[in-house]
Motif scaffolding. Structure first.
Motif, PDB file in Angstrom:
ATOM      1  N   MET A   1       0.546  -1.011  -0.545  1.00 26.96           N
ATOM      2  CA  MET A   1      -0.141  -0.537   0.065  1.00 26.96           C
ATOM      3  C   MET A   1       0.952   1.323   0.289  1.00 26.96           C
ATOM      4  O   MET A   1       1.600   1.295   0.683  1.00 26.96           O
ATOM      5  N   SER A   2       0.589   2.293  -0.791  1.00 30.60           N
ATOM      6  CA  SER A   2       1.139   3.300  -0.390  1.00 30.60           C
ATOM      7  C   SER A   2       0.009   5.051  -0.827  1.00 30.60           C
ATOM      8  O   SER A   2      -0.893   4.271  -1.289  1.00 30.60           O
ATOM      9  N   SER A   3       0.539   5.752  -1.116  1.00 30.88           N
ATOM     10  CA  SER A   3      -0.385   7.266  -1.142  1.00 30.88           C
ATOM     11  C   SER A   3       0.730   7.870  -1.511  1.00 30.88           C
ATOM     12  O   SER A   3       2.019   7.830  -1.161  1.00 30.88           O
ATOM     13  N   PRO A   4       0.214   8.925  -2.759  1.00 29.54           N
ATOM     14  CA  PRO A   4       0.470   9.995  -3.429  1.00 29.54           C
ATOM     15  C   PRO A   4       0.552  10.267  -2.360  1.00 29.54           C
ATOM     16  O   PRO A   4       0.328  10.822  -1.485  1.00 29.54           O
ATOM     17  N   ASP A   5       1.816  11.485  -2.854  1.00 34.03           N
ATOM     18  CA  ASP A   5       1.648  13.508  -2.746  1.00 34.03           C
ATOM     19  C   ASP A   5       0.921  14.179  -3.092  1.00 34.03           C
ATOM     20  O   ASP A   5       0.494  15.870  -2.630  1.00 34.03           O
ATOM     21  N   THR A   6       0.240  14.023  -3.108  1.00 31.70           N
ATOM     22  CA  THR A   6      -1.069  15.167  -4.514  1.00 31.70           C
ATOM     23  C   THR A   6      -2.237  14.513  -4.606  1.00 31.70           C
ATOM     24  O   THR A   6      -1.997  13.085  -4.764  1.00 31.70           O
ATOM     25  N   PHE A  32       2.831  14.849   5.218  1.00 34.53           N
ATOM     26  CA  PHE A  32       2.925  14.009   5.506  1.00 34.53           C
ATOM     27  C   PHE A  32       4.264  13.698   7.469  1.00 34.53           C
ATOM     28  O   PHE A  32       5.128  14.460   7.007  1.00 34.53           O
ATOM     29  N   THR A  33       3.539  13.533   8.117  1.00 36.36           N
ATOM     30  CA  THR A  33       4.330  13.205  10.016  1.00 36.36           C
ATOM     31  C   THR A  33       4.420  11.885  10.627  1.00 36.36           C
ATOM     32  O   THR A  33       3.413  11.827  10.113  1.00 36.36           O
ATOM     33  N   PRO A  34       5.425  11.757  11.141  1.00 36.17           N
ATOM     34  CA  PRO A  34       5.279  10.947  12.165  1.00 36.17           C
ATOM     35  C   PRO A  34       4.029  10.362  12.608  1.00 36.17           C
ATOM     36  O   PRO A  34       3.600   9.364  12.956  1.00 36.17           O
ATOM     37  N   THR A  35       3.220  11.451  13.111  1.00 36.76           N
ATOM     38  CA  THR A  35       1.656  11.086  13.621  1.00 36.76           C
ATOM     39  C   THR A  35       0.457  11.130  12.503  1.00 36.76           C
ATOM     40  O   THR A  35      -0.278  11.286  13.128  1.00 36.76           O
ATOM     41  N   ASP A  36       1.172  11.087  11.612  1.00 34.68           N
ATOM     42  CA  ASP A  36      -0.643  11.030  10.605  1.00 34.68           C
ATOM     43  C   ASP A  36      -0.318  10.088  10.304  1.00 34.68           C
ATOM     44  O   ASP A  36       0.400   8.905   9.850  1.00 34.68           O
ATOM     45  N   VAL A  37      -1.513  10.177   9.354  1.00 35.76           N
ATOM     46  CA  VAL A  37      -1.882   8.954   8.323  1.00 35.76           C
ATOM     47  C   VAL A  37      -2.262   9.560   7.391  1.00 35.76           C
ATOM     48  O   VAL A  37      -3.432  10.353   6.957  1.00 35.76           O
ATOM     49  N   ASP A  38      -2.617   8.193   6.046  1.00 32.18           N
ATOM     50  CA  ASP A  38      -3.268   8.623   4.498  1.00 32.18           C
ATOM     51  C   ASP A  38      -4.274   7.702   4.591  1.00 32.18           C
ATOM     52  O   ASP A  38      -4.164   6.577   5.198  1.00 32.18           O
ATOM     53  N   ILE A  39      -5.637   7.753   4.403  1.00 34.61           N
ATOM     54  CA  ILE A  39      -6.741   7.175   4.159  1.00 34.61           C
ATOM     55  C   ILE A  39      -7.506   6.880   2.645  1.00 34.61           C
ATOM     56  O   ILE A  39      -7.326   8.294   2.428  1.00 34.61           O
ATOM     57  N   ALA A  40      -7.356   5.626   2.134  1.00 34.43           N
ATOM     58  CA  ALA A  40      -8.025   5.862   0.951  1.00 34.43           C
ATOM     59  C   ALA A  40      -9.978   5.624   0.933  1.00 34.43           C
ATOM     60  O   ALA A  40     -10.283   4.831   1.983  1.00 34.43           O
ATOM     61  N   ILE A  41     -10.241   6.998   0.645  1.00 34.43           N
ATOM     62  CA  ILE A  41     -12.134   7.245   0.952  1.00 34.43           C
ATOM     63  C   ILE A  41     -12.797   6.053   0.576  1.00 34.43           C
ATOM     64  O   ILE A  41     -13.008   6.282  -0.621  1.00 34.43           O
ATOM     65  N   SER A  42     -14.015   5.731   0.910  1.00 40.30           N
ATOM     66  CA  SER A  42     -14.605   4.902   0.225  1.00 40.30           C
ATOM     67  C   SER A  42     -15.883   5.395   0.293  1.00 40.30           C
ATOM     68  O   SER A  42     -16.491   5.176  -0.463  1.00 40.30           O
TER      69      SER A  42
END
Length: 362
Positions: A1-6, A32-42
């Motif tokens: 799993m990965s996330s783009p920067d845009t 993005f910081t060490p306390t963050d998360v990225d979520i793919a929205i459903s």
């Protein structure tokens, strides 16, 4: 799993965006910081706040605005300091994505982040401590501090969870805090997106009597199906006198400034409480102080809930089988959905669905 920067989502560029003029385009999320998360929205619910904000109804919005703060999705990136979640986990995000979280902050230290006076970052149209903007859930992805992400019970469907993350907690929190439960008679003003949650939760909490209060008789049958034991239509003459001193708690979900507040207060019993959660764009009407003094009544307000409160609500909903009345709309049809929402067509919450993310392994 990965996330783009845009990221890509629906952006409101000016006040006219609330009329169905959102534009699908790219934007840069917070660093993005060490306390963050990225979520793919459903899934993302449509809230009345989205429309107020898109049209700058509560003050000038910080355009471009990507609305949406009732978000469910899958974690695709987790900061090095985040230990509570795992990649691929289904999670939720409500209306807040930041506060100061300082130990010397009275509100944050007490678990009342939603009332933090030093920093309140809305999930969209807000600013984080580093000055970067917050962007919401009418999008493919979202990035935010993990502190404001909540776990979702396995028994709940994502489409049902989404509108609970703002609409649900907005009424669940004041009901719980003001003692709604066995032996209490509760009134819910407004049978709409928020109000229908009020009826569902008041019934699930075991209140002795649940009363729906609406302008007309049009939603009587729906309200009864949601758990209302009685129904008051304020277009009918003499309603305030007929039902005077009958309710312990009233939760008002309406956001119109012309509500008959003085008459609502007549419905309260001695030591009753009126809680306003709807947020009109104009000042609320005046009322006589004797409406409070004579019965020892209180007028209160309530704003969403902390992450632990939201998780408590979701656990309660799973245990009691609380299921909101929703209609799913495709994310690609967001513009028409907000127009229909403003026209009062939702029965009773719209939930946008990212079909590409709903079942994909991201």
């Amino acid at each position: 799993m990965s996330s783009p920067d845009t990221f890509t989502g629906w952006l409101g560029l000016d006040e006219k965006s609330a009329q169905g003029n959102l534009v699908w385009q790219s934007y840069t999320p917070k660093p993005f910081t060490p306390t963050d998360v990225d979520i793919a929205i459903s899934h993302c619910g449509i809230c009345g706040t989205d429309i107020h904000t898109l049209r700058s109804g509560w003050g000038k919005s910080n355009y471009p605005v990507c609305p949406g703060h009732e978000i469910v999705g899958t974690l695709t990136r987790i900061g090095a300091s985040v230990t509570r979640f795992t990649l691929g986990e289904r999670v939720g995000v409500g209306a807040q994505s930041g506060s100061c979280l300082r130990a010397d902050c009275e509100e944050c230290a007490a678990g009342m982040e939603q009332h933090c006076a030093k920093l309140f970052t809305g999930t969209y149209n807000g600013k984080f401590a580093d000055g970067s903007k917050s962007y919401g859930g009418y999008a493919e992805r979202i990035r935010l501090p993990a502190h404001f992400v909540v776990k979702i019970p396995e028994a709940l469907e994502s489409r049902d969870v989404a509108p609970m993350l703002c609409g649900g907690i907005t009424v669940f929190s004041p009901l719980k805090k003001n003692g709604a439960g066995p032996g209490k008679k509760v009134g819910i003003v407004g049978v709409g997106g928020l109000g229908h949650f009020g009826l569902l939760f008041a019934k699930a909490l075991g209140c002795e009597k649940v009363v729906a209060i609406s302008r007309t008789q049009a939603k009587r049958k729906d309200a009864q199906a949601m758990g209302a034991d009685d129904f008051i239509a304020t277009e009918d003459g003499g309603w305030a006198k007929k039902h005077a001193r009958s309710l312990d708690i009233i939760v008002s979900t309406v956001s119109g400034p012309n509500m008959p507040l003085q008459k609502y207060l007549q419905l309260l019993r001695t030591n009753g409480t009126f809680v306003q959660v709807g947020a009109p764009e104009d000042p609320m009407p005046a009322f006589s102080a004797f409406a409070l003094i004579a019965k020892g009544c209180k007028i209160a307000g309530s704003q969403i809930g902390s992450p632990p409160e939201i998780e408590e609500m979701l656990k309660f909903a799973a245990e009691k089988g609380v299921k909101p009345w929703i209609q799913e709309r495709r994310m690609k049809d967001a513009n028409q959905a907000i127009v229909d929402m403003e026209d009062g067509k939702a029965r009773y919450r719209y939930v946008l669905v990212n079909e590409e993310n709903e079942h994909a392994k991201l």
